[in-house]
Every structure is written in C-alpha cells, then in structure tokens.
Design a protein around this motif. Structure first.
Motif, PDB file in Angstrom:
ATOM      1  N   LYS A  67      80.316  38.441 -25.759  1.00 16.81           N
ATOM      2  CA  LYS A  67      81.012  39.725 -25.620  1.00 16.81           C
ATOM      3  C   LYS A  67      81.773  40.041 -26.909  1.00 16.81           C
ATOM      4  O   LYS A  67      82.384  39.148 -27.496  1.00 16.81           O
ATOM      5  N   PRO A  68      81.730  41.288 -27.370  1.00 18.49           N
ATOM      6  CA  PRO A  68      82.475  41.633 -28.591  1.00 18.49           C
ATOM      7  C   PRO A  68      83.978  41.481 -28.386  1.00 18.49           C
ATOM      8  O   PRO A  68      84.469  41.499 -27.252  1.00 18.49           O
ATOM      9  N   GLU A  69      84.693  41.320 -29.477  1.00 21.20           N
ATOM     10  CA  GLU A  69      86.137  41.119 -29.392  1.00 21.20           C
ATOM     11  C   GLU A  69      86.835  42.308 -28.750  1.00 21.20           C
ATOM     12  O   GLU A  69      87.804  42.150 -28.013  1.00 21.20           O
ATOM     13  N   THR A  70      86.359  43.488 -29.043  1.00 26.97           N
ATOM     14  CA  THR A  70      86.924  44.688 -28.420  1.00 26.97           C
ATOM     15  C   THR A  70      85.822  45.390 -27.638  1.00 26.97           C
ATOM     16  O   THR A  70      84.668  45.446 -28.077  1.00 26.97           O
ATOM     17  N   GLY A  71      86.168  45.921 -26.491  1.00 26.38           N
ATOM     18  CA  GLY A  71      85.175  46.569 -25.649  1.00 26.38           C
ATOM     19  C   GLY A  71      84.402  45.525 -24.867  1.00 26.38           C
ATOM     20  O   GLY A  71      84.904  44.437 -24.567  1.00 26.38           O
ATOM     21  N   GLY A  72      83.189  45.809 -24.564  1.00 24.18           N
ATOM     22  CA  GLY A  72      82.392  44.876 -23.782  1.00 24.18           C
ATOM     23  C   GLY A  72      82.706  44.981 -22.295  1.00 24.18           C
ATOM     24  O   GLY A  72      83.571  45.740 -21.868  1.00 24.18           O
ATOM     25  N   MET A  73      82.024  44.206 -21.507  1.00 18.60           N
ATOM     26  CA  MET A  73      82.155  44.260 -20.058  1.00 18.60           C
ATOM     27  C   MET A  73      82.998  43.080 -19.571  1.00 18.60           C
ATOM     28  O   MET A  73      82.740  41.930 -19.919  1.00 18.60           O
ATOM     29  N   ARG A  74      83.998  43.393 -18.774  1.00 16.79           N
ATOM     30  CA  ARG A  74      84.837  42.349 -18.194  1.00 16.79           C
ATOM     31  C   ARG A  74      84.281  41.991 -16.821  1.00 16.79           C
ATOM     32  O   ARG A  74      84.157  42.845 -15.944  1.00 16.79           O
ATOM     33  N   LEU A  75      83.951  40.740 -16.646  1.00 14.13           N
ATOM     34  CA  LEU A  75      83.395  40.282 -15.374  1.00 14.13           C
ATOM     35  C   LEU A  75      84.509  39.873 -14.426  1.00 14.13           C
ATOM     36  O   LEU A  75      85.393  39.086 -14.786  1.00 14.13           O
ATOM     37  N   ASP A  76      84.469  40.411 -13.219  1.00 14.03           N
ATOM     38  CA  ASP A  76      85.443  40.032 -12.204  1.00 14.03           C
ATOM     39  C   ASP A  76      85.006  38.747 -11.517  1.00 14.03           C
ATOM     40  O   ASP A  76      83.852  38.301 -11.649  1.00 14.03           O
TER      41      ASP A  76
END
Length: 596
Positions: A67-76
């Motif tokens: 995942k990129p340092e900024t942005g990207g998808m946060r997995l719950d």
C-alpha cells in the motif's frame, strides 16, 4: 515481487559446492573476486522462502506491505478475516449484504493468488459473462488505483470486453471469467469463485461448474509435480442470501456440518450492521429509513441487507428451486405484439385479478397478471407464460380499477367480438370485496385520460346484468370458497410440470425504483413484480386440515396478492382451456370397410 516466483521450481538445489572453481578452464581470470560471492538470491533463499510462506498465509498483510504511504485502501478487521479465509480454506461460503465490498475483496484474493501461485488459472463466474466482465473491470481499476505496485505484476495490459476478461500476470497466472450456465461446461481452471451463488441450482452446478476445477495445478519446475499441500480444486461462493429450501441453502447447511468436522470449509455471514459499523456503504439512518419505507419489500430487504434466508423450510408450497428454474422468458409483453403486416398476432391471453382496496401502502394491493397460452400443433397447452404483472396504485376506487382492467383488455387484443378477441377471459376474485370491482366492470365507462369509450363487460358464469345486453361475456367471477384446495393443487401442478414460465430477473432487479423511458420502466416493473411474486410464494407453506388444504404466510407482512391472481387464472385455464390430445382416427368409415 516477481522474483519470488522462482521458488516454485521444484528442481532448484543449492549448496556451497555449486560455486565455480578457480581450476575451471573456462574461468575468466579477469572477473573480480567480488563476483565470486554467492548470488544474492541464493544467499537469501531461506528468507525469500519464508517471505512467500508469510505472504500466502497473510494476504491482508501483503496488501498492507504494498500500500502506498499516502492514500491506498485501508482494510477493516472483518475484511482481513475474509481475505485470510479465502486463502486458507479449500472452500469459503460468504453471505454478505450489499455495500460490504465482497466483490472487491474477492478480486483482491484472486490477484493475490495469481502472484504467489505461478501458472495458476482462476475464474470468477456470475449469472452472465456480461455481468462478470463488468464487475471485473470496475474492481480491477479500483485495485490498480489503491495499490499501484500491482501494475508491476501484470505481464501486459489486461483485456476487458463486453463478455470476456483476461488478466495475465508475470508469474504466468491468468484470471478470466465464466457464466453460471451450461456454456461453462468443459472449461478448466484451477480455482473458481462463484458470484451470486444463491441463484444457482444444484444440477447446473454439478453438471457444468464443479468439474471446472477437476485438474490440479502443477509446479513449474522440471518435475512438474502436484503440491499435496496446495488447495487444489478450491471453489468459493459469494452471495447475498436467497430462499430457504433452495439448493444453495442446503449447500450452506452441509458446509456448516463440514466446518464443524474440520474438513477445510468455512461459512461466513454478516448483516448490514457490520459494514455500517466500519463506515462502509450507506449510513445506519439511511438503511433504517429504507427498512421502514412501506414501498420497500420486506423480503428484498431481508435478503439484500440482513443476510437472512427467507421463506418456508418445512411444508413449503412448492420446491423453491423448481420455481426459480421457471424464469426463462427473456422479455415482458406490454401488449399483444403485431406481425410484419401490422396485424395482431394470434395469441391467447388470460387476465387474473386479485382485488383489494386500501389507501395504506403496507396493506394488501390489487394485482393483475397476464398469462399467454402456448399450444402445440395438436392444441395441447405446452406453456403458460406469465408475461406481465401490474399493480395499480393503492387507494383507487373500484371504478378507477375497472378502467385499468379494461385498458389492459384492449392492449392485449381484446375485442367485443369474442371470436376475434385475443383475451379469452378476465378471472376476478369474486370473494366479498371483489364483487365491487365486478359490479363496476359490468358498467359502461369512459377512459378519464383519453376520453375513449371502454364499454361494459358481462360475466360468463353468473346472472348479473350488465348495462346493456351486447356486453362481451369475458368476466369469470371466481369464488374460492369450497374450491381453495383445488386452486392450490392446480398451482402446484403447473409448477411441478414446468408448464408455467416466468420472466427472467436481472441481477440487480431487487432495487425498488426504476427510471428512464416509459416502456423500459414498465418492463423493469414487470420483472420487479415477478421477483415479488417469487418472494410471496416462498413465504407460503401448506396447511392441512381434516378435509382440505390451504396456505398460510410465514411472515404476515409479506402479501400474497400476486400469487392469488396467478393461482386464480391458472385454475380457470385448468378448468376450461386444457384439452386432451385428439387421438388420430385409425378406422375408415363403415361403408368403406371391406370384409373378407
């Protein structure tokens, strides 16, 4: 990331003796001593091996890694659990609500597998290839957006067309799509993910889809062996919930038993509250408002958002799988079609009407069904097609309802001359409140919208007097008292023999609103009401008394108006329009018989 694929080479061996010797005649003395050091990959082989094992076991952490340092998808947390189950079990059955994000996670799991299992072939199957292609392209673009490093794993630009998908990876793996139909028969993939599996029937699955994964993957080394620890033949199922008693409901029950027996299978499920808790999809207030909206189908909400399997389990009116298989008509008929010369086609139609009168949207509603009769050359009824279902707005008085019925009579080729009329009968529920509509149908009336005279009708089977004697005898006053068990048996018989045919339902037809061109809106409404009809029938179970049988609703808030209108019309067809095949006369006339 692609270099770790070399670990699949079963012929790879490493030892210190593999280093080249200075005594080797081919040794280039000009090579620097530093180049004699072991290859960095060989030197780190154990670490690479450990990384591959880690990444295969923790797909969510692998996505965190890229995942990129900024942005990207946060997995719950729930999404992480779902991804891990898809990687660790030979079969996962996920029943999740709309807005959960299951299709996105499904494709993430597929791409993760393609990276870490060289030369593997994986497919997603959906109701149609068009649907599978559409959702694949949409979710592929999202993955590339949220995880840009994934682009480095692709061997070339993926191919997305209307009905095909091909995504090739540098590992040699390929992702493609299939349809949940006989067209998938004979195809071979190593793993399969089935979308909207609640719509499957077991015969189709066993015949066309289950054999797709019969051939396991082999490693890419010279030995090309089968890894005994790999989850070959994996089939995962993802869906919103369906009907109790269906093949897929029974599959889940079987998988729960296998899950308890530790046979490598797992069943997951959640209602709308889980994604809502993590802020995915619609808000709690929006969903509760939708649930309490009187225009929202209770059954549709239960299946789409609460992940509840609906309907009767014991004593169901009909086999729900068989009812679902009756959906074969591709398009509704909004009126009697015309031939190339502009003349009405020679068709037979029966209208069925279940009558209600209420201003409350939550109460029973009037329902009108249009049945088209298809005969074989001998005159036997081969099919009874339910080509349209109409639900007039609640709150209309009987005069307004009678105008709607008469409009439909003429739209489907009705004629005052019965010999020319395409509509052969209008079967009206004549119990109590239905008498009010019949009274109005026997009166002369003018269409309030077009100012056309719609005339008056007469009954076939009663002594009621219409406004004038020349009224067309088209109304059959059906009073169910005393014959309810016969009506029920007739309905069951037409379902079991598969003479009854229903409209095909689009994957997204569970929505409750439609927009656009008027004819398209009417077509979508017909499909939507077909879905509601199936919901109603699934909610009914047989109740036996000493002398007869009847039906009762499992959930009282789910109506049965469409079912009643259909059952009444089918009963009329059974009584008056069915006829036995005429046996060919094998004898000549008596005066032509020669005696020896």
């Amino acid at each position: 990331m692609t270099s770790h694929n070399n670990f699949q080479n079963d012929n790879f061996k490493y030892s210190k003796s593999s280093s080249r010797s200075f005594d080797d005649p081919s040794f280039n003395s000009q090579v620097k001593v530093n180049d004699l050091k072991k290859n960095s990959f060989e030197d780190s082989f154990d670490k690479w091996l450990e990384f591959v094992q880690w990444a295969r076991w923790f797909p969510d952490l692998f996505y965190d890694l890229i995942k990129p340092e900024t942005g990207g998808m946060r997995l719950d947390l729930d999404q992480r659990l779902f991804l891990r189950c898809m990687s660790r079990f030979v079969s996962t059955y996920g029943v999740f609500p709309r807005g959960f994000g299951k299709t996105m996670l499904e494709l993430m799991s597929i791409y993760h597998t393609c990276i870490f299992f060289p030369d593997i072939t994986i497919a997603m199957s959906a109701q149609t290839k068009e649907n599978a292609a559409s959702i694949s392209e949409e979710k592929h673009n999202e993955i590339m957006k949220w995880f840009p490093l994934m682009k480095n794993e692709l061997a070339k630009a993926p191919s997305f067309t209307k009905d095909s998908v091909e995504v090739e990876f540098k590992s040699g793996a390929t992702y493609s799509i299939l349809a949940n139909s006989q067209t998938s028969k004979g195809q071979r993939r190593r793993r399969l993910n089935v979308e909207e599996s609640a719509l499957l029937d077991n015969f189709l699955f066993k015949d066309a889809l289950e054999p797709v994964v019969n051939v396991p993957r082999r490693t890419i080394g010279k030995l090309a062996t089968i890894n005994p620890y790999e989850l070959n033949g994996m089939i995962n199922y993802l869906t919103t919930s369906g009907y109790r008693g269906s093949d897929e409901f029974n599959r889940i029950l079987n998988m729960l038993d296998e899950m308890a027996d530790l046979k490598g299978k797992i069943v997951l499920g959640a209602s709308w509250e889980l994604p809502c808790h993590y802020g995915r999809g619609e808000t709690r207030n929006q969903l509760l408002a939708k649930k309490n909206d009187p225009t929202t189908s209770a059954t549709a909400f239960a299946m789409n958002y609460e992940s509840r399997w609906v309907g009767a389990t014991d004593g169901a009116l009909v086999n729900i799988t068989k009812l679902l298989n009756l959906r074969t008509i591709p398009k509704p008929e909004l009126e009697c079609p015309k031939d190339k010369r502009g003349n009405l086609e020679i068709n037979e139609y029966i209208l069925g009407v279940d009558v209600a009168r209420s201003s409350a949207q939550s109460n029973n509603k009037t329902a009108i069904v249009v049945l088209k009769i298809i005969r074989n050359p001998k005159g036997l009824i081969r099919q009874i097609q339910l080509v349209n279902i109409i639900e007039p707005p609640n709150g209309l008085n009987f005069k307004e309802q009678s105008i709607i019925v008469k409009r439909l009579f003429y739209k489907y080729g009705g004629n005052q001359d019965l010999s020319k009329s395409r509509v052969k009968a209008i079967v009206v529920d004549g119990n109590v409140i239905g008498k009010g509509l019949i009274d109005r149908l026997l009166e002369d009336v003018t269409d309030t919208d077009t100012n056309e005279e719609l005339g008056c009708f007469d009954t076939i089977n009663t002594d009621q007097k219409p406004d004038h004697e020349k009224a067309v005898k088209i109304i059959y006053d059906l009073t169910a008292t005393g014959i309810n068990d016969e009506i029920i048996r007739t309905f069951i018989d037409y379902v079991e023999t598969e003479k009854l045919k229903l409209l095909k339902i689009n994957d997204e037809i569970k929505k409750t609103s439609v927009h656009g061109d008027d004819s398209l809106v009417e077509e979508e409404r017909a499909r939507l009401h077909t879905q509601y009809l199936i919901d109603e029938v699934s909610n009914l179970k047989l109740k036996k008394t000493k002398n007869s049988i009847t039906v009762e609703q499992v959930q009282k808030k789910i109506d049965k108006d469409r079912y009643s209108a259909l059952a009444y019309a089918l009963y009329y067809i059974f009584l008056f329009l069915e006829k036995e095949a005429e046996e060919p006369n094998t004898y000549e006339d008596d005066d032509e018989i020669v005696y020896y």
